[in-house]
Design an enzyme around this catalytic site. Structure first.
Site, mmCIF file in Angstrom:
data_model
loop_
_atom_site.group_PDB
_atom_site.id
_atom_site.type_symbol
_atom_site.label_atom_id
_atom_site.label_comp_id
_atom_site.label_asym_id
_atom_site.label_seq_id
_atom_site.Cartn_x
_atom_site.Cartn_y
_atom_site.Cartn_z
ATOM 1 N N SER A 69 -57.786 70.568 -3.626
ATOM 2 C CA SER A 69 -58.650 71.294 -2.685
ATOM 3 C C SER A 69 -57.888 71.633 -1.403
ATOM 4 C CB SER A 69 -59.920 70.479 -2.405
ATOM 5 O OG SER A 69 -60.882 71.249 -1.715
ATOM 6 N N HIS B 245 -66.941 74.268 -3.411
ATOM 7 C CA HIS B 245 -66.429 74.617 -4.741
ATOM 8 C C HIS B 245 -67.555 75.033 -5.682
ATOM 9 C CE1 HIS B 245 -62.307 73.623 -3.810
ATOM 10 N NE2 HIS B 245 -62.715 72.488 -3.280
#
Length: 290
Positions: free
Chosen positions: A73, A182
């Site tokens: 991430s 996400h």
């Protein structure tokens, strides 16, 4: 967080100063002398944690010759810096914008939860059932290990999924986050980040970067720009990322961050691979001893 290394040399301290100038936040004051609640603010956390990652990389770089790099991430931006695809300033600019956008995306409608003790198929079934029952957005956001996933989406769908997880003898842990990261609910924020990515000078990585969105590498700068633009709304394919690195020949994994979160994921991800017992997992201190 990162104070000892920063105070050990001008090169490292300068990273923090640049991060403060770009982000507009007193990062050293917050992370070195502040309170946990201030550190948890994603507007503060993202440039601060990236400053730590970048200084760790700069410290370790003379002793490393990486086969490939990856970041989970947020860490993907530091990986691009390590691969010389992004400058220091552009890296810190992008993560500062990302942190602000993700903070602003917290409209109270999104939620996330960690799902433990269920395999991928079981979690996919739970997600599909919860989405169907509620008619609302839900997806697997992070494929962390074969028995550890993170779901993200509308809070009602997450709540239903948590109950289904319990019925399936798994464990659901709600995460203290401000939005459904996400997931497609981040589309407005991702569109804003894409504007910043278009302005950034992205170069072809000099070290293969294994990307979250595809678990594959990419050399074309425009393709890299597109992948980073998709990252906020796409799943983090971490299981496939690590297995891809292993299949490329990686046997020593170095985690350059303030905690060993990713290191602890390695064994469950690679436990079924031949030669796993020969893997060496290193941190910054171990790298310095080489």
């Amino acid at each position: 967080m990162g104070r000892a290394l920063a105070e050990s040399g001008k090169e490292f301290m300068d990273v923090w100063k640049i991060a403060e100038r770009i982000s507009g936040h007193a990062l050293r004051e917050i992370f070195w002398d502040g309170e946990e609640k201030d550190m948890a603010d994603t507007r503060i956390l993202q440039p601060g944690l990236t400053a730590v990652n970048l200084t760790f990389w700069l410290k370790a770089r003379p002793k490393l010759d990486p086969l490939c790099v990856a970041g989970h991430s947020l860490g993907e931006f530091a990986a691009l810096f390590a691969a010389q695809a992004l400058s220091l300033e552009d890296t810190l600019e992008l993560v500062s914008i990302r942190g602000r956008l993700m903070s602003e995306a917290g409209d109270g409608k999104g939620a996330m939860a960690a799902i433990l003790k269920l395999d991928e198929q079981a979690v996919e079934t739970v997600v599909a059932q919860a989405a169907q029952q509620t008619g609302k957005e839900l997806r697997i956001a992070n494929y962390n290990t074969p028995l550890q996933f993170v779901i993200s989406g509308n809070k009602d769908a997450v709540a239903v999924a948590n109950e289904l997880v319990k019925e399936a003898k798994g464990r659901a842990v709600p995460l203290a986050v401000s939005g459904a990261f996400h997931s497609p609910l981040m589309a407005p924020a991702a569109a804003e980040l894409a504007k910043a990515l278009r302005k950034a000078d992205i170069r072809s990585p000099k070290i293969p970067v294994i990307f979250n969105v595809t678990a594959g590498d990419e050399t074309d700068p425009e393709a890299v720009r597109g992948l980073m633009g998709q990252q906020m709304t796409s799943s983090v394919l971490w299981i496939k990322t690590i297995r891809h690195q292993y299949d490329m020949g990686a046997r020593t994994f170095v985690e350059l961050g303030p905690k060993g979160v990713l290191t602890r994921m390695l064994k469950p991800i690679l436990d079924d691979r031949d030669g796993f017992e020969g893997l060496s997992v290193a941190n910054l201190e171990q790298v310095e001893a080489l």
